[in-house]
Design a protein around this motif. Structure first.
Motif, PDB file in Angstrom:
ATOM      1  N   PHE A  59      36.443 -92.317  82.381  1.00 58.27           N
ATOM      2  CA  PHE A  59      36.874 -91.264  81.661  1.00 58.27           C
ATOM      3  C   PHE A  59      36.106 -90.172  81.038  1.00 58.27           C
ATOM      4  O   PHE A  59      36.514 -89.476  80.146  1.00 58.27           O
ATOM      5  CB  PHE A  59      37.789 -92.201  80.721  1.00 58.27           C
ATOM      6  CG  PHE A  59      38.974 -93.148  81.087  1.00 58.27           C
ATOM      7  CD1 PHE A  59      40.127 -92.650  81.608  1.00 58.27           C
ATOM      8  CD2 PHE A  59      38.559 -94.403  81.161  1.00 58.27           C
ATOM      9  CE1 PHE A  59      40.950 -93.576  82.078  1.00 58.27           C
ATOM     10  CE2 PHE A  59      39.331 -95.318  81.469  1.00 58.27           C
ATOM     11  CZ  PHE A  59      40.531 -94.925  82.208  1.00 58.27           C
ATOM     12  N   SER A  60      35.135 -90.129  81.654  1.00 53.15           N
ATOM     13  CA  SER A  60      33.977 -89.263  81.300  1.00 53.15           C
ATOM     14  C   SER A  60      33.665 -88.288  82.293  1.00 53.15           C
ATOM     15  O   SER A  60      33.574 -88.572  83.645  1.00 53.15           O
ATOM     16  CB  SER A  60      32.698 -89.982  80.864  1.00 53.15           C
ATOM     17  OG  SER A  60      33.140 -90.879  79.690  1.00 53.15           O
ATOM     18  N   GLY A  61      33.236 -87.123  82.032  1.00 53.08           N
ATOM     19  CA  GLY A  61      32.723 -86.265  82.932  1.00 53.08           C
ATOM     20  C   GLY A  61      31.870 -85.064  82.687  1.00 53.08           C
ATOM     21  O   GLY A  61      31.894 -84.877  81.161  1.00 53.08           O
ATOM     22  N   VAL A  62      31.577 -84.250  83.402  1.00 57.68           N
ATOM     23  CA  VAL A  62      30.506 -83.021  82.934  1.00 57.68           C
ATOM     24  C   VAL A  62      30.876 -82.024  84.115  1.00 57.68           C
ATOM     25  O   VAL A  62      31.364 -82.086  85.027  1.00 57.68           O
ATOM     26  CB  VAL A  62      29.163 -83.428  83.349  1.00 57.68           C
ATOM     27  CG1 VAL A  62      28.222 -82.091  83.336  1.00 57.68           C
ATOM     28  CG2 VAL A  62      28.584 -84.374  82.252  1.00 57.68           C
ATOM     29  N   VAL A  63      31.163 -80.828  83.528  1.00 55.22           N
ATOM     30  CA  VAL A  63      31.538 -79.460  84.184  1.00 55.22           C
ATOM     31  C   VAL A  63      30.147 -78.625  83.932  1.00 55.22           C
ATOM     32  O   VAL A  63      30.055 -78.401  82.739  1.00 55.22           O
ATOM     33  CB  VAL A  63      32.595 -78.830  83.665  1.00 55.22           C
ATOM     34  CG1 VAL A  63      32.878 -77.464  84.566  1.00 55.22           C
ATOM     35  CG2 VAL A  63      34.055 -79.802  84.375  1.00 55.22           C
ATOM     36  N   VAL A  64      29.486 -78.186  84.873  1.00 54.86           N
ATOM     37  CA  VAL A  64      28.459 -77.192  84.915  1.00 54.86           C
ATOM     38  C   VAL A  64      28.924 -75.867  85.350  1.00 54.86           C
ATOM     39  O   VAL A  64      29.649 -75.584  86.523  1.00 54.86           O
ATOM     40  CB  VAL A  64      27.192 -77.522  85.649  1.00 54.86           C
ATOM     41  CG1 VAL A  64      25.985 -76.838  85.464  1.00 54.86           C
ATOM     42  CG2 VAL A  64      26.997 -79.223  85.200  1.00 54.86           C
ATOM     43  N   THR A  65      28.636 -74.682  84.459  1.00 60.25           N
ATOM     44  CA  THR A  65      28.872 -73.344  85.166  1.00 60.25           C
ATOM     45  C   THR A  65      27.847 -72.410  85.084  1.00 60.25           C
ATOM     46  O   THR A  65      26.976 -72.892  83.891  1.00 60.25           O
ATOM     47  CB  THR A  65      30.109 -72.820  84.280  1.00 60.25           C
ATOM     48  OG1 THR A  65      29.984 -72.873  83.024  1.00 60.25           O
ATOM     49  CG2 THR A  65      31.409 -73.441  84.564  1.00 60.25           C
ATOM     50  N   ASP A  66      27.648 -71.542  85.723  1.00 58.77           N
ATOM     51  CA  ASP A  66      26.644 -70.412  85.606  1.00 58.77           C
ATOM     52  C   ASP A  66      27.055 -69.489  84.853  1.00 58.77           C
ATOM     53  O   ASP A  66      28.066 -69.513  84.311  1.00 58.77           O
ATOM     54  CB  ASP A  66      26.121 -70.097  86.974  1.00 58.77           C
ATOM     55  CG  ASP A  66      27.182 -69.240  87.900  1.00 58.77           C
ATOM     56  OD1 ASP A  66      28.237 -68.687  87.120  1.00 58.77           O
ATOM     57  OD2 ASP A  66      27.105 -69.031  88.993  1.00 58.77           O
ATOM     58  N   ALA A  67      26.161 -68.371  84.604  1.00 60.67           N
ATOM     59  CA  ALA A  67      26.486 -67.206  83.725  1.00 60.67           C
ATOM     60  C   ALA A  67      27.794 -66.608  84.030  1.00 60.67           C
ATOM     61  O   ALA A  67      28.228 -65.913  83.196  1.00 60.67           O
ATOM     62  CB  ALA A  67      25.215 -66.316  83.773  1.00 60.67           C
ATOM     63  N   GLN A  68      27.992 -66.465  85.374  1.00 53.87           N
ATOM     64  CA  GLN A  68      29.210 -65.821  85.615  1.00 53.87           C
ATOM     65  C   GLN A  68      30.503 -66.595  85.524  1.00 53.87           C
ATOM     66  O   GLN A  68      31.679 -66.673  86.188  1.00 53.87           O
ATOM     67  CB  GLN A  68      29.228 -65.336  87.377  1.00 53.87           C
ATOM     68  CG  GLN A  68      28.352 -64.174  87.167  1.00 53.87           C
ATOM     69  CD  GLN A  68      26.649 -64.770  87.271  1.00 53.87           C
ATOM     70  OE1 GLN A  68      26.303 -65.669  87.811  1.00 53.87           O
ATOM     71  NE2 GLN A  68      25.846 -63.718  86.752  1.00 53.87           N
ATOM     72  N   LYS A  69      30.243 -67.985  85.044  1.00 52.80           N
ATOM     73  CA  LYS A  69      31.437 -68.909  84.685  1.00 52.80           C
ATOM     74  C   LYS A  69      31.905 -69.575  86.164  1.00 52.80           C
ATOM     75  O   LYS A  69      32.969 -69.970  86.534  1.00 52.80           O
ATOM     76  CB  LYS A  69      32.468 -68.277  84.008  1.00 52.80           C
ATOM     77  CG  LYS A  69      32.083 -68.141  82.519  1.00 52.80           C
ATOM     78  CD  LYS A  69      33.246 -67.437  81.811  1.00 52.80           C
ATOM     79  CE  LYS A  69      32.550 -66.982  80.476  1.00 52.80           C
ATOM     80  NZ  LYS A  69      33.597 -66.710  79.320  1.00 52.80           N
TER      81      LYS A  69
END
Length: 123
Positions: A59-69
């Motif tokens: 039930f846990s997670g991560v989203v990684v985004t760059d400077a341009q989303k």
């Protein structure tokens, strides 16, 4: 209609126990992360997040985004079985130089949800 002394004491004890009860404070807070927040690093291969208590990886997670989303592809988040408060997330692509945002959400083993975010940059 007055309050008896014993009722007043009971009410105060109940109120105090509610305020200082560990269940009230039972949320998994991010204590440490790698790469560290606001750091400048070589491209990492994995993110490691350490929380204040055990978490449920399903039930846990991560989203990684760059400077341009743009979302960066990650592997499945998993919990270290020796440290149930540690979540690791493999990165499926090499990060280019620039700024990145990590948005995380976890559910602690007692069912409380928390979320947050931090930034780091790649040299």
């Amino acid at each position: 209609m007055g309050l008896s002394a014993s009722r007043a004491v009971c009410a105060l004890v109940f109120l105090a126990s509610t305020v200082i009860s560990p269940s009230v404070l039972a949320h998994a807070h991010l204590k440490q992360q790698s790469p560290a927040a606001d750091s400048q690093v070589a491209p990492p291969q994995v993110l490691t997040l350490n929380f204040s208590e055990g978490i449920e990886p399903g039930f846990s997670g991560v989203v990684v985004t760059d400077a341009q989303k743009q979302v960066i592809k990650t592997g499945t988040a998993s919990r270290d079985e020796k440290n149930k408060a540690q979540l690791t997330v493999p990165l499926e692509q090499t990060l280019a130089p620039g700024a990145y945002r990590v948005d995380w959400h976890v559910v602690s083993v007692d069912g409380h949800k928390t979320k947050g975010s931090y930034h780091f940059s790649v040299k």
